[in-house]
Design a protein around this motif. Structure first.
Motif, PDB file in Angstrom:
ATOM      1  N   LYS A   1     -12.495  -2.689   5.455  1.00  0.00           N
ATOM      2  CA  LYS A   1     -12.430  -3.931   6.240  1.00  0.00           C
ATOM      3  C   LYS A   1     -12.911  -3.659   7.658  1.00  0.00           C
ATOM      4  O   LYS A   1     -12.343  -2.844   8.376  1.00  0.00           O
TER       5      LYS A   1
ATOM      6  N   TYR B   1      -2.017 -10.093  -1.920  1.00  0.00           N
ATOM      7  CA  TYR B   1      -2.378  -9.072  -0.931  1.00  0.00           C
ATOM      8  C   TYR B   1      -1.128  -8.621  -0.182  1.00  0.00           C
ATOM      9  O   TYR B   1      -0.563  -9.389   0.601  1.00  0.00           O
TER      10      TYR B   1
ATOM     11  N   GLU C   1       0.172  -6.812   2.661  1.00  0.00           N
ATOM     12  CA  GLU C   1      -0.496  -6.505   3.933  1.00  0.00           C
ATOM     13  C   GLU C   1       0.476  -5.830   4.908  1.00  0.00           C
ATOM     14  O   GLU C   1       1.406  -6.468   5.409  1.00  0.00           O
TER      15      GLU C   1
ATOM     16  N   SER D   1      -0.903  -4.194   7.540  1.00  0.00           N
ATOM     17  CA  SER D   1      -1.846  -3.991   8.637  1.00  0.00           C
ATOM     18  C   SER D   1      -1.330  -3.115   9.777  1.00  0.00           C
ATOM     19  O   SER D   1      -0.379  -3.486  10.471  1.00  0.00           O
ATOM     20  N   GLY D   2      -1.939  -1.943   9.941  1.00  0.00           N
ATOM     21  CA  GLY D   2      -1.597  -1.077  11.072  1.00  0.00           C
ATOM     22  C   GLY D   2      -0.515  -0.048  10.787  1.00  0.00           C
ATOM     23  O   GLY D   2      -0.325   0.882  11.572  1.00  0.00           O
ATOM     24  N   THR D   3       0.184  -0.175   9.663  1.00  0.00           N
ATOM     25  CA  THR D   3       1.199   0.834   9.353  1.00  0.00           C
ATOM     26  C   THR D   3       1.215   1.088   7.853  1.00  0.00           C
ATOM     27  O   THR D   3       0.890   0.189   7.065  1.00  0.00           O
TER      28      THR D   3
ATOM     29  N   GLY E   1      -3.203  -3.243   1.651  1.00  0.00           N
ATOM     30  CA  GLY E   1      -3.859  -2.798   2.880  1.00  0.00           C
ATOM     31  C   GLY E   1      -2.819  -2.457   3.930  1.00  0.00           C
ATOM     32  O   GLY E   1      -1.798  -3.141   4.060  1.00  0.00           O
ATOM     33  N   GLY E   2      -3.092  -1.392   4.680  1.00  0.00           N
ATOM     34  CA  GLY E   2      -2.206  -1.037   5.788  1.00  0.00           C
ATOM     35  C   GLY E   2      -2.010   0.450   5.933  1.00  0.00           C
ATOM     36  O   GLY E   2      -1.446   1.096   5.049  1.00  0.00           O
ATOM     37  N   GLY E   3      -2.536   0.990   7.046  1.00  0.00           N
ATOM     38  CA  GLY E   3      -2.213   2.354   7.450  1.00  0.00           C
ATOM     39  C   GLY E   3      -2.770   3.461   6.578  1.00  0.00           C
ATOM     40  O   GLY E   3      -2.348   4.612   6.717  1.00  0.00           O
TER      41      GLY E   3
ATOM     42  N   ILE F   1      -7.347  -1.374   0.608  1.00  0.00           N
ATOM     43  CA  ILE F   1      -8.217  -1.791   1.712  1.00  0.00           C
ATOM     44  C   ILE F   1      -7.969  -0.861   2.894  1.00  0.00           C
ATOM     45  O   ILE F   1      -6.820  -0.657   3.304  1.00  0.00           O
ATOM     46  N   VAL F   2      -9.049  -0.295   3.413  1.00  0.00           N
ATOM     47  CA  VAL F   2      -8.960   0.632   4.534  1.00  0.00           C
ATOM     48  C   VAL F   2      -9.651   0.003   5.740  1.00  0.00           C
ATOM     49  O   VAL F   2     -10.827  -0.353   5.665  1.00  0.00           O
ATOM     50  N   GLY F   3      -8.907  -0.150   6.828  1.00  0.00           N
ATOM     51  CA  GLY F   3      -9.452  -0.819   8.003  1.00  0.00           C
ATOM     52  C   GLY F   3      -9.487   0.068   9.225  1.00  0.00           C
ATOM     53  O   GLY F   3     -10.492   0.721   9.537  1.00  0.00           O
ATOM     54  N   ASN F   4      -8.352   0.157   9.885  1.00  0.00           N
ATOM     55  CA  ASN F   4      -8.292   0.769  11.204  1.00  0.00           C
ATOM     56  C   ASN F   4      -8.801   2.210  11.260  1.00  0.00           C
ATOM     57  O   ASN F   4      -9.398   2.621  12.255  1.00  0.00           O
TER      58      ASN F   4
HETATM   59  C1  1GP Z   1      -5.903  -5.023   7.462  1.00  0.00           C
HETATM   60  O1  1GP Z   1      -5.094  -4.543   5.266  1.00  0.00           O
HETATM   61  C2  1GP Z   1      -6.067  -4.219   6.201  1.00  0.00           C
HETATM   62  O2  1GP Z   1      -6.010  -6.385   7.162  1.00  0.00           O
HETATM   63  C3  1GP Z   1      -6.168  -2.755   6.448  1.00  0.00           C
HETATM   64  O3  1GP Z   1      -5.113  -2.285   7.234  1.00  0.00           O
HETATM   65  O4  1GP Z   1      -6.253  -1.646   9.348  1.00  0.00           O
HETATM   66  O5  1GP Z   1      -4.019  -0.678   8.751  1.00  0.00           O
HETATM   67  O6  1GP Z   1      -6.085   0.001   7.503  1.00  0.00           O
HETATM   68  P1  1GP Z   1      -5.388  -1.090   8.277  1.00  0.00           P
END
Ligand code: 1GP
Length: 227
Positions: free
Chosen positions: A12, A159, A161, A163-165, A187-189, A207-210
């Motif tokens: 993401k 989903y 979520e 997000s961030g942890t 998704g998250g962390g 899902i990999v974001g940050n």
């Molecule tokens: C954010 O789920 C996604 O909407 C991914 O989370 O940014 O913590 O990886 P991260």
């Protein structure tokens, strides 16, 4: 192109964050199943278009726009994901934003390209949690939302979520047990291969974001780790 129910991994990208061409190329060619363009803060149409054109310039990876606000809606993506936040205290994040968008764009929508996602946001400190005025559900609540996503709303995606942890793999496992047809996204962390594998044990798609922005090498390894 793989069908969505065969996907395992998504990166993401946040249009409000900087990414170099070199890193963007690595993400696009990583073997991930798709890239979601989405975020919570400072989303602009210019930012979305810039990212889309940089991806499309030299890559064929599947591109998805996560439509959290109407202003960023633009043609050119392979799919459109529309979040419905099940644990928001405000009906608008579950129903009204989506209703307004459908009313406006109903003639332009190719429904096969559009997927509605039942979101359950579980990190109280995240921007998404605060922005959507969500409440923190317990495990029983989350499982009931998963049941509703599949059996009441017939959504293609539930989903989880964080997000961030990094979240609770046991909860993700329990949620998966509620779902037969609806896909489970987590998704998250996720920052490394071990976490990717642990969540992929239960989730259909991670899902990999940050971590793309904090440790790209490690983020890239999450693709191979689950394939
Ligand atoms: C954010 O789920 C996604 O909407 C991914 O989370 O940014 O913590 O990886 P991260």
């Amino acid at each position: 192109m793989k069908k969505i129910n065969e996907w395992k991994h998504i990166f993401k990208l946040d249009p409000a964050k900087e990414i170099s061409d070199e890193h963007l190329d690595l993400i696009c060619e990583s073997g991930t199943d798709a890239i979601i363009v989405g975020g919570t803060d400072n989303m602009t149409l210019d930012g979305v278009l810039d990212l889309l054109s940089r991806i499309r310039r030299s890559h064929t990876v599947t591109c998805i726009l996560e439509v959290s606000e109407e202003e960023i809606l633009t043609p050119g993506f392979d799919h459109y994901f529309v979040p419905m936040v099940l644990n928001s205290k405000d009906k608008k994040f579950m129903m009204d934003i989506q209703h307004k968008a459908i009313k406006e764009y109903i003639d332009m929508m190719e429904f096969s390209e559009v997927f509605f996602e039942g979101y359950c946001i579980l990190n109280e400190d995240s921007k998404a949690f605060k922005h959507t005025n969500s409440f923190l559900p317990d495990a029983g609540d989350v499982k009931a939302y998963a049941y509703m996503a599949e059996h009441v709303f017939h959504l293609p995606i539930f989903y989880v979520e964080y997000s961030g942890t990094y979240g609770d793999p046991k909860l993700v496992e329990e949620v998966k047990e509620e779902l037969d047809n609806t896909m489970l996204f987590y998704g998250g962390g996720i920052e490394n291969s071990m976490q990717a594998q642990e969540m992929k044990e239960h989730a259909d798609v991670i899902i990999v974001g940050n971590s793309i922005y904090t440790d790209i090498k490690s983020a890239l390894k999450t693709v191979k780790a689950i394939n």
